[in-house]
Design an enzyme around this catalytic site. Structure first.
Site, PDB file in Angstrom:
ATOM      1  N   CYS A  85     116.925   5.329 -24.729  1.00  0.00           N
ATOM      2  CA  CYS A  85     117.931   6.105 -25.484  1.00  0.00           C
ATOM      3  C   CYS A  85     119.255   6.176 -24.719  1.00  0.00           C
ATOM      4  CB  CYS A  85     117.414   7.524 -25.730  1.00  0.00           C
ATOM      5  SG  CYS A  85     115.992   7.574 -26.837  1.00  0.00           S
ATOM      6  N   CYS A 165     117.974   4.959 -30.313  1.00  0.00           N
ATOM      7  CA  CYS A 165     118.046   6.427 -30.267  1.00  0.00           C
ATOM      8  C   CYS A 165     119.212   6.874 -29.395  1.00  0.00           C
ATOM      9  CB  CYS A 165     116.747   7.010 -29.720  1.00  0.00           C
ATOM     10  SG  CYS A 165     116.088   6.120 -28.305  1.00  0.00           S
TER      11      CYS A 165
END
Ligand code: DVN
Length: 251
Positions: A85, A165
């Site tokens: 992420c 993400c």
């Protein structure tokens, strides 16, 4: 040179050639798997065998123009990697520079994930009613859509994009008339698989060369990208001179 000397020389040359002959696809993938294992602790030795089996069942024995992306579903589910992420990097028409940048500046591209690393730059296909694996004579990227290599990259790209993400990035080529090309894998597969419930923003790094006049605001194709992203996704775009990539500073 006597006839026997000639035969012996040819025999030794063939033997040497076979010894130096580039590894089979399995050898190449196995070596890369072990390298990834050493550097990242993923996947395990046992998993390397499982990965190979899942990979080959997708295309061996099949018409090489009849291997859809879904044939790789089992392979995609065999290898799990925690998404990076806020460090995931997409790209289009910037293959060389994006991978230098990602490596130097600790971003993760698809080719830096286990599956991408294992198969990057390789070619493979099978044949109906045969157990053979071919690395030459396979359909090219544009010969047919459902060829084993293109379908793998489409399927792997979809999975990589769906896992994106936090704040994600894409490196686009400011020297192209259409940095965001609707026919590219980034546009036709990855943008369509972004999951707005886990990805907060997409930052375009529009890489330009000396003399390029392209700006984020003036480019029509980037307006299409914003439309494709939809209103749920925060969007920003930065022009980054290629020379500046060395510094990792893209703010
Ligand atoms: O975000 C990245 C990455 O995640 C990848 O999975 O998809 C995105 C890059 O794909 P893209 O947007 O289509 O970008 P490119 O630069 O147009 O194409 C990427 C690669 O796909 C090319 O480098 C080609 O691979 P190659 O030949 O350099 O090993 C291949 N490709 C795309 N269109 C092709 C093609 N190869 C041959 N003929 C084509 N028409």
């Amino acid at each position: 040179m006597s006839e026997y000397g000639l035969i012996a020389t040819v025999f030794l040359a063939v033997l040497l050639g076979l010894f130096l002959w580039p590894d089979s696809l399995q050898e190449k993938v196995k070596k890369r798997c072990e390298t990834y294992l050493e550097n990242h602790g993923l996947p395990s030795q046992k998993d390397c065998e499982k990965i190979w089996d899942s990979f080959t069942q997708a295309f061996v024995g099949k018409d090489p123009c009849d291997v859809p992306p879904g044939a790789y579903d089992s392979l995609i589910h065999t290898v799990f990697q925690e998404p990076a992420c806020n460090r995931m990097m997409f790209w289009s028409k910037t293959k060389e520079i994006v991978h230098e940048f990602a490596k130097k500046c600790s971003y993760v591209t698809l080719e830096g994930t286990p599956l991408g690393f294992l198969l990057n730059g390789l070619t493979w296909c099978g044949k109906k009613e045969s157990q053979e694996i071919f690395t030459t004579g396979c359909p090219s990227w544009s010969d047919c859509v459902n060829n084993p290599v293109r379908s793998f990259w489409n399927r792997a790209s979809a999975a990589f994009a769906a896992s994106a993400c936090g704040d994600a990035f894409v490196m686009l080529n400011g020297s192209m008339s259409m940095p965001y090309n609707p026919n590219s894998t980034f546009a036709s597969v990855e943008v369509k698989h972004f999951n707005s419930s886990i990805i907060n923003s997409l930052t375009v790094l529009l890489v330009t060369k000396e003399g390029d006049k392209k700006t984020c605001e003036s480019d029509e194709s980037l307006k299409n990208l914003q439309t494709d992203l939809g209103s749920n996704m925060k969007y920003q775009c930065k022009v980054v001179p290629q020379s500046q990539l060395q510094t990792c500073i893209v703010d």
